[in-house]
Design a protein around this motif. Structure first.
Motif, mmCIF file in Angstrom:
data_model
loop_
_atom_site.group_PDB
_atom_site.id
_atom_site.type_symbol
_atom_site.label_atom_id
_atom_site.label_comp_id
_atom_site.label_asym_id
_atom_site.label_seq_id
_atom_site.Cartn_x
_atom_site.Cartn_y
_atom_site.Cartn_z
ATOM 1 N N ASP A 21 0.814 -1.223 0.000
ATOM 2 C CA ASP A 21 0.000 0.000 0.000
ATOM 3 C C ASP A 21 0.836 1.256 0.000
ATOM 4 O O ASP A 21 0.435 2.289 0.533
ATOM 5 N N ILE A 22 2.036 1.159 -0.543
ATOM 6 C CA ILE A 22 2.875 2.357 -0.653
ATOM 7 C C ILE A 22 2.774 2.832 -2.093
ATOM 8 O O ILE A 22 3.258 2.173 -3.020
ATOM 9 N N THR A 23 2.091 3.948 -2.288
ATOM 10 C CA THR A 23 1.810 4.376 -3.654
ATOM 11 C C THR A 23 2.436 5.720 -3.993
ATOM 12 O O THR A 23 2.787 5.981 -5.130
ATOM 13 N N LYS A 24 2.587 6.549 -2.969
ATOM 14 C CA LYS A 24 3.088 7.897 -3.246
ATOM 15 C C LYS A 24 4.475 8.077 -2.631
ATOM 16 O O LYS A 24 4.640 7.905 -1.424
ATOM 17 N N PRO A 25 5.479 8.405 -3.450
ATOM 18 C CA PRO A 25 6.812 8.596 -2.870
ATOM 19 C C PRO A 25 6.846 9.800 -1.931
ATOM 20 O O PRO A 25 6.223 10.817 -2.201
ATOM 21 N N THR A 26 7.542 9.653 -0.824
ATOM 22 C CA THR A 26 7.685 10.769 0.122
ATOM 23 C C THR A 26 8.692 11.766 -0.475
ATOM 24 O O THR A 26 9.417 11.427 -1.422
ATOM 25 N N PRO A 27 8.776 12.980 0.069
ATOM 26 C CA PRO A 27 9.709 13.978 -0.491
ATOM 27 C C PRO A 27 11.154 13.469 -0.606
ATOM 28 O O PRO A 27 11.808 13.684 -1.616
#
Ligand code: AMP
Length: 450
Positions: A21-27
């Protein structure tokens, strides 16, 4: 919205990410992944909990996959300060790399040396280790770094704080010169860091994602003044009974205090684990597993034991003792409010800790919320007067007015006034020596921690 596919990551890595459920890369992932994939050396300053592990693991795994070669010697080495962090990193390698067939092994203290050597002989592509044990394997001829493609130094500031600087330099000198080096740190570090960057990295790109001053905004930071240790103990009991939290960590500065507080809490039938540098590997693992599984939701720990630990649902940090530096404070409260979560950090401040708290506030450029627990309101509610820097006014030791006064041995302060100020902060009786505190002399190799 940037996606992992936009970062040109391999489909097998994206599949593993999606499954978690990791879809959006962090900064930090958005900034570091493209640069690492382009082959640059990196110096990244990013706080704990920002997703920094995946920021180096994803490009590392991709690089190893794309340039596959028969398994001979170690291809990637991840050096970090503690076993717990090593174990967590291995878990992330296994999760993110599950479709890559890349093998990784741990090389940390507290595990059987010969078993480790046997595992190393099978040539896993990635080794994840702490400097002390890695040096031992180097000296025994089990660790061969001449073919190394990627070197990662994670939580470098902690490694240096713990006295591993020489070991890190020595290990880096053994690595193939044409490697890629990725250095991560939660703080910008001091002179030792400048030295490491100068000698280990090759023309690095510097990515400063956030510094201690951009500390996790999701964490509410409060202080509660306390009269003495017994008052602090009652405050902790009250907070555990009245705060809404999932899991909590209570930090003490010394092992003795951790043990004592653990005893006090157990006596009131609070389920609690105590973790410090004297605990053996089995106890530490049990404590972490229980906390993660939720069987126990309160951990009393010294800094050394809690470094780099990530526990889901940890939303309360209590500083029983004020940490002795701003960076240590950041590391402690970094245990909560991780990746989007919210948290509370409460520091209990006795009179002798007020000025330390004020300097940490200034260092972070943040204002802590002052809180009073009415049912346990103490006598000490902060200094009567404060200076513009927030410290107690008149808190500096008064000098003798004249040489004659000094000769006569006149006391600079009246007894009563001195008592108001509270005791001088003294060196802890049994400091957790691997804690890297400013007041504790750093050891070259702290031994039992890894
Ligand atoms: P770290 O800062 O590497 O210690 O990561 C903290 C936690 O964040 C780990 O449990 C990761 O699995 C999780 N994490 C890493 N990247 C992401 C992301 N892009 N979105 C959500 N969670 C993440």
């Amino acid at each position: 919205m940037t996606t992992f596919a936009d970062l040109n990551l391999h489909e097998r890595l994206i599949r593993a990410l999606t499954e978690q459920d990791i879809t959006k890369p962090t900064p930090v992932q958005q900034a570091a992944i493209p640069e690492a994939l382009a082959g640059h050396d990196l110096h990244v300053v990013a706080r704990t909990g920002s997703g920094k592990t995946a920021a180096f693991l994803l490009p590392l795994l991709q690089g190893l996959m794309e340039h596959s070669r028969p398994r001979t010697d170690t291809r990637a080495l991840i050096m970090l300060p503690t076993r717990e962090l090593a174990q967590q990193t291995l878990k992330q390698v296994e999760a993110l790399g599950r479709y890559t067939f890349i093998q990784a092994e741990l090389v940390t203290g507290g595990e059987d040396f010969k078993v480790q050597a046997a595992k190393m002989r099978k040539n896993p592509e990635i080794l994840i280790g702490t400097p002390g044990r890695l040096i031992e394997h180097l000296e025994a001829g089990n660790l061969i770094l001449g073919d190394l493609e990627v070197l990662v130094l994670d939580e470098s500031d902690r490694m240096l704080d713990m006295g591993f600087s020489d070991d890190v330099l020595r290990l880096a000198a053994e690595c193939r010169a044409e490697r890629q080096t990725l250095l991560f740190s939660a703080t910008s570090g001091g002179n030792a860091m400048v030295k490491i960057i100068g000698s280990v990295l090759n023309n690095p790109k510097s990515l400063v994602l956030d510094t201690v001053r951009d500390l996790n905004e999701a964490v509410t930071q409060q202080i509660i003044t306390a009269d003495d240790v017994a008052h602090k103990e009652r405050l902790v009991q009250w907070l555990l009974a009245h705060e809404t939290f999932g899991k909590a960590v209570i930090f003490t500065n010394t092992r003795d205090q951790a043990d004592r507080l653990g005893g006090v809490l157990r006596a009131t039938s609070q389920k609690v684990f105590v973790l410090h540098g004297e605990k053996d590997q089995k106890e530490r693992k049990l404590a972490m597993d229980r906390l993660k599984a939720g069987a126990v939701n309160v951990l009393v720990a010294t800094d050394v034991a809690a470094r780099g630990i990530h526990v889901d649902g940890l939303d309360l940090v209590i500083n029983f003792d004020m940490p002795r530096s701003g960076d240590e404070y950041v590391h402690r409260i970094g245990r909560t409010g991780r990746v989007g979560g919210e948290g509370t950090a409460i520091s209990l401040i006795a009179a002798h800790e007020w000025n330390l708290m004020a300097s940490i506030q200034r260092y972070l450029r943040q204002q802590f919320e002052f809180r009073i627990v009415e049912p346990l309101r103490g006598k000490y509610l902060g200094p009567k007067k404060t200076k513009s820097n927030g410290k107690a006014a008149g808190s500096k030791k008064k000098k003798h007015k004249t040489k004659a006064d000094a000769k006569k041995g006149r006391k600079p302060l009246k007894k009563k006034a001195a008592a108001r100020k509270g005791p001088r902060r003294s060196k802890p009786a049994v400091p957790d020596t691997q804690g890297g505190f400013a007041t504790v002399k750093k050891k070259k190799n702290p031994g039992p921690i890894d």
